[in-house]
Enzyme design. Structure first.
Site, short mmCIF file in Angstrom:
data_model
loop_
_atom_site.label_atom_id
_atom_site.label_comp_id
_atom_site.label_asym_id
_atom_site.label_seq_id
_atom_site.Cartn_x
_atom_site.Cartn_y
_atom_site.Cartn_z
N GLY A 1 -2.22 28.78 5.98
CA GLY A 1 -0.80 29.09 5.96
C GLY A 1 -0.33 29.51 7.34
O GLY A 1 -1.14 29.89 8.19
N SER B 1 11.06 -1.79 -9.36
CA SER B 1 11.75 -1.95 -8.08
C SER B 1 11.10 -3.01 -7.21
O SER B 1 11.71 -3.49 -6.25
CB SER B 1 11.74 -0.62 -7.31
OG SER B 1 10.42 -0.31 -6.88
N GLY B 2 9.86 -3.37 -7.52
CA GLY B 2 9.12 -4.29 -6.67
C GLY B 2 8.15 -3.57 -5.76
O GLY B 2 7.29 -4.19 -5.15
N GLY B 3 8.28 -2.24 -5.65
CA GLY B 3 7.36 -1.45 -4.85
C GLY B 3 6.05 -1.21 -5.57
O GLY B 3 5.91 -1.49 -6.77
N VAL B 4 5.08 -0.66 -4.84
CA VAL B 4 3.75 -0.48 -5.40
C VAL B 4 3.76 0.49 -6.58
O VAL B 4 3.07 0.27 -7.59
CB VAL B 4 2.75 -0.02 -4.31
CG1 VAL B 4 3.17 1.29 -3.67
CG2 VAL B 4 1.35 0.11 -4.89
N SER C 1 6.15 1.37 -8.89
CA SER C 1 6.68 0.83 -10.15
C SER C 1 5.83 -0.34 -10.64
O SER C 1 5.67 -0.55 -11.84
CB SER C 1 8.14 0.40 -9.99
OG SER C 1 8.27 -0.67 -9.08
N ALA C 2 5.26 -1.11 -9.69
CA ALA C 2 4.42 -2.25 -10.08
C ALA C 2 3.16 -1.78 -10.79
O ALA C 2 2.76 -2.33 -11.82
CB ALA C 2 4.07 -3.08 -8.86
N LYS D 1 -0.53 8.57 -3.42
CA LYS D 1 -0.28 7.15 -3.16
C LYS D 1 -1.57 6.35 -2.97
O LYS D 1 -1.68 5.22 -3.47
CB LYS D 1 0.61 7.01 -1.92
CG LYS D 1 0.92 5.58 -1.51
CD LYS D 1 1.92 4.93 -2.44
CE LYS D 1 3.32 5.19 -1.97
NZ LYS D 1 4.35 4.46 -2.73
#
Length: 514
Positions: free
Chosen positions: A59, A227-230, A232-233, A370
């Site tokens: 921190g 959306s076509g992004g990773v 949502s796919a 991610k």
């Protein structure tokens, strides 16, 4: 946020460190589920989650600062293994009667470490090793009952432990790659001290989420926000694996996509998925919803609310669709602000959602970072061009126009962004970068073109390297690449007379400008 059932878990207590998310990821890399909780979490609340151990993060504050965060000292008497890192080690020292002091010099960056024999966490370490330090205060006396297991040449305590109580502290950062054998130290804590089982694997995550989705949806019908992004796919592929043709994918063309993206999404997903795809063209409605807005949080809320209304309209047409699948990730939840984190920016699919919704959310990726999502996408058989596509914000170009969003500004940005994407790929740099894109600042600057005065928009180039978007470093793009981008944007995009490059890392900035 409770962890998934059936997995051994470790809690990471966040004291405001930039490395808290990195600690959690390093634990998961060892196939143990980790979860970030705020320092305000009581010992009883932590124990109720039934973790196998707790890690106290670093921190930015001194333990002596009036506003310094602390932790429920009852945690140390609960019989639960605890590892303090940097500030976490200093706090453990202070609360258990040791001494932390401001010494004449701090320790920053690579630092030589002298390890001593007999340590549980550093057994087998060389007498001299390189570790990563970042602190001003130092531990000058370990608490009573602890053994000092490492020190630096300054004489400060660098590691200490009380194996009988399961309490350990290290002044350095084992989660940082610059620390030699840092991951090994974390693994010793996880497996030898906490006795965790390494069951958090990509295969097990897929299996558990398939079961969870089936249990939630049953025989019902679901819509997937594609959306076509990773993100949502992968969410679509995972839910399709669970419920098959009970799923309908809905692609909303907002008018805020990158150049040619709408056509690419429809072409790719009709070919890849044996799933019905509904294409909703709603650019006019999104521009009307965003008219006059300049505040980024208002933009995100407006986009999120309209997304939900559109999905509700599709669901109403189908009458039996009650569930909405979203590709929400763990970083989205953290940054949007929860009981576990302050709001950095609302994500349109989390903090931007309307309070009242007719659809029940299904979020199979909500606990994942991610890099975990990409690996799961590969396991599910998604093509590389989808799995490794660079991230794109849900509100699209609405949050890359800094200021009011208008069709004219979006068209200018879309054209400039296409050049940025093309030139980076042409230079063969796309595999090295996490994201690279253009931003339009809705201000005008003076320029000279063809011996005439111009008054046009600036375009900002943003390119970063990262592993999971929780932290990021600005990319050192070659000057010749930046020169080509600048020349092409100014010559080919009407309405732009200046190109600048953003050299801010995260923190203190965020990857997106809004």
């Amino acid at each position: 946020m409770p962890g998934p059932a059936g997995y051994d878990s470790v809690l990471v207590v966040d004291f405001g460190a930039q490395y808290s998310q990195l600690i959690a990821r390093r634990v998961r890399e060892a196939h143990v589920y980790s979860e970030i909780v705020p320092a305000s979490t009581s010992a009883s609340e932590m124990l109720a989650r039934e973790p196998r151990g707790v890690i106290l993060s670093g921190g930015p504050k001194s333990v002596y600062a009036p506003s310094a965060p602390s932790v429920d000292a009852g945690l140390f008497d609960a019989g639960l293994p605890v590892l303090g890192i940097c500030y976490g080690a200093q706090l453990l020292t202070q609360l258990l009667g040791g001494r932390v002091a401001r010494t004449s010099t701090g320790e920053f960056g690579r630092t030589p470490l002298r390890a001593r024999a007999g340590s549980v966490l550093m057994d087998g370490w060389d007498a001299s090793s390189q570790v990563w330090m970042s602190h001003t205060d130092s531990i000058v006396r370990a608490p009573e009952g602890f053994t000092v297991t490492a020190a630096t040449r300054e004489g400060a305590v660098a590691a200490f432990e009380d194996p009988l109580r399961g309490l350990y502290g290290v002044q350095f950062h084992p989660e940082v790659a610059h620390t030699e054998r840092g991951q090994e130290l974390l693994r010793r804590f996880l497996f030898e001290v906490c006795e965790c089982r390494p069951t958090w694997t990509h295969t097990s995550v897929i299996e558990s989420q398939v079961e969870a989705v089936r249990a939630q949806i049953g025989t019902g019908q679901a819509l997937c926000a594609l959306s076509g992004g990773v993100d949502s796919a992968v969410a679509a592929a995972l839910v399709h694996k669970a419920i098959g043709d009970q799923l309908t994918a809905v692609f909303v063309d907002t008018g805020l996509m990158r150049q040619g993206e709408g056509e690419q999404v429809e072409r790719t997903f009709r070919k890849q998925f044996a799933v019905e795809l509904v294409h909703v063209r709603a650019a006019d409605r999104f521009f009307r919803a965003l008219a006059g807005m300049t505040d980024p949080e208002e933009k995100r809320r407006a986009v999120g609310a309209l997304f939900i209304r559109l999905f509700e309209e599709v669901a109403h047409e189908r009458k039996d669709a009650r569930y909405l699948v979203q590709g929400t990730l763990y970083p989205d939840v953290i940054e949007s602000g929860t009981a576990d984190a302050a709001t950095i920016k609302s994500h349109h699919n989390v903090g931007g959602l309307p309070e009242e919704m007719d659809l029940e959310l299904v979020e199979p990726l909500r606990l994942l970072f991610k890099d975990e999502v990409r690996t799961i996408g590969e396991e599910l058989g998604l093509p590389a061009e989808i799995v490794w596509r660079q991230p794109f914000p849900g509100p699209g170009l609405a949050v890359r126009v800094v200021g009011e969003v208008t069709p004219e500004r979006v068209e200018i940005l879309r054209a400039a962004d296409a050049i940025v994407l093309e030139e980076v790929r042409r230079a063969g740099l796309d595999d090295e970068l996490w994201q690279w894109f253009a931003v339009l600042a809705a201000i005008r600057s003076v320029g000279v073109m063809g011996d005439e005065r111009t008054y046009a928009y600036p375009i900002v180039i943003r390119a970063v390297t990262s592993e999971d978007a929780m932290t990021a470093d600005w990319a050192r793009l070659p000057y010749d690449v930046l020169e080509r981008i600048s020349s092409r944007v100014i010559n080919e995009v009407h309405g732009v007379n200046r190109v600048v490059y953003d050299v801010t890392s995260k923190p203190p900035g965020t990857i997106e400008w809004e």
